[in-house]
Design an enzyme around this catalytic site. Structure first.
Site, short mmCIF file in Angstrom:
data_model
loop_
_atom_site.label_atom_id
_atom_site.label_comp_id
_atom_site.label_asym_id
_atom_site.label_seq_id
_atom_site.Cartn_x
_atom_site.Cartn_y
_atom_site.Cartn_z
N HIS A 100 0.77 -1.08 0.05
CA HIS A 100 0.07 -0.05 -0.06
C HIS A 100 0.84 1.26 -0.13
CE1 HIS A 100 0.92 1.01 4.23
NE2 HIS A 100 0.85 -0.21 4.50
N ARG A 149 -6.03 1.10 4.04
CA ARG A 149 -4.90 1.47 3.20
C ARG A 149 -4.76 0.50 2.04
NH1 ARG A 149 -3.26 0.08 8.29
NH2 ARG A 149 -1.40 -1.25 8.64
N GLU A 203 -1.41 -6.54 7.92
CA GLU A 203 0.05 -6.13 8.39
C GLU A 203 0.29 -6.93 9.63
OE1 GLU A 203 2.93 -5.96 8.26
OE2 GLU A 203 3.24 -3.81 7.61
N HIS A 273 0.50 -5.50 2.74
CA HIS A 273 1.55 -4.53 3.52
C HIS A 273 2.69 -5.28 3.59
CE1 HIS A 273 -2.48 -3.21 5.42
NE2 HIS A 273 -2.88 -4.10 4.92
#
Length: 345
Positions: A100, A149, A203, A273
């Protein structure tokens, strides 16, 4: 898992593909379906998972659990005269990995982890630039984490794709959400790309470091301790995940849900991520635990792999959308770009 299928002629079910919250499965059977108020009900005892019919037909699918259903666009089954227990493999497929763009907490130098923080203006620009770099590479399916994100990055990147298909997030968090998000135009479905969100691609969870300033944390605990939490393979921060723990869930999800799509010839993009993508790259490139801890991924820079005959070949990052050469890694990708040029010029 209950499953139901829409078909214009109620009766024999055709070879189907269906979504659930984390994957696509394929089933084929010859049984009768009866329309009832909440969908089509079938006898689960007759289903054969991962089997295929010989008819070369397609349907759009509704998958149902006790409380949810999901709509999916047409998928054709392999055409042959025998029933097999495994899907017919395609020669190759493209796999695009994108970390991202910059988030608001990246900008503030805070530990983010699984806190759901959006992109900055720079992050938006990075996502758009990533989209330009992959604008000539086919995308059939998109997987993202459950965090905004990563989802923003995927959506913004696809606004630059020359095929102009629309990414649609699949909602099956509730029966109502699924029913209300159905698409009733077959033509519109053909112009959509399914987007599957999965927490397993999130993440790494940074535990008690989440929300803390990275420099202040280093001052408090010492640079060596913070470096070990951030860069070691198997040492987690307080009440958080190590890279090893993140890899366990991310790689397991990739192997179970994404890799089968690539083997079947589906071109896949994953927007996720730094640590979940490092984990997947560790699997793709067969890196050791020592090699992966030194792997750095830039925000908003796509990485292209070719899945071919069960192997993954890294092709690096496409340099720029105007450079045809970077898309000619294989004859198939070169032919796809040529087709786009013919369609759009």
């Amino acid at each position: 898992m209950a499953a139901t299928a829409y078909h214009p002629a109620i009766g024999t079910l055709q070879p189907l593909a269906y979504f659930n919250s984390s994957s696509i499965h394929r089933e084929c059977t010859n049984i009768s379906a009866k329309l009832i108020p909440k969908g089509f009900k079938i006898d689960l005892g007759l289903l054969r998972r991962a089997s295929y019919c010989s008819r070369n037909k397609s349907s759009f699918i509704i998958q149902a659990s006790s409380a949810q259903t999901t709509l999916f666009s047409p998928v054709s089954s392999p055409s042959n005269n025998t029933t097999t227990d495994s899907p017919k493999k395609s020669n190759e497929a493209a796999l695009i990995l994108i970390r991202h763009g910059e988030s608001l907490w990246n900008e503030k130098n805070l530990f983010t982890g699984c806190v759901d923080v959006p992109l900055t203006k720079k992050g938006v620009e990075e996502a758009i630039e990533a989209g330009k770099r992959i604008s000539n590479i086919p995308v059939d399916m998109i997987y993202t984490s459950a965090l905004i994100r990563a989802q923003m990055t995927a959506m913004l990147a696809m606004t630059e794709h020359r095929r102009k298909k629309v990414p649609i997030i699949m909602h099956n968090e509730s029966e109502r959400a699924t029913a209300w998000s159905q698409i009733f135009s077959e033509e519109t479905k053909k112009q959509c790309i399914p987007v599957v969100t999965a927490w397993q691609l999130n993440e790494r969870m940074y535990g008690e470091l989440q929300g803390l300033n990275k420099q202040e944390t280093a001052d408090r605990y010492g640079k060596e301790q913070v470096h070990e939490w951030r860069r070691s393979y198997d040492t987690p921060p307080p009440n958080g995940e190590s890279l090893e723990m993140c890899a366990e869930r991310a790689v397991a999800y990739f192997k179970e849900h994404i890799e089968p799509q690539l083997l079947f010839g589906k071109n896949v993009m994953i927007a996720a991520h730094g640590n979940s993508l490092r984990s997947i790259i560790m699997y793709l490139d067969k890196l050791t635990s020592q090699e992966v801890i030194s792997l750095e991924l830039s925000t908003g820079i796509p990485m292209l792999y070719i899945s071919k005959e069960g192997k993954f070949i890294r092709r690096g990052s496409p340099a720029a959308p105007t450079e045809a050469g970077v898309y000619a890694y294989t004859k198939r990708l070169a032919a796809y770009r040529q087709k786009l040029d013919q369609m759009l010029n």
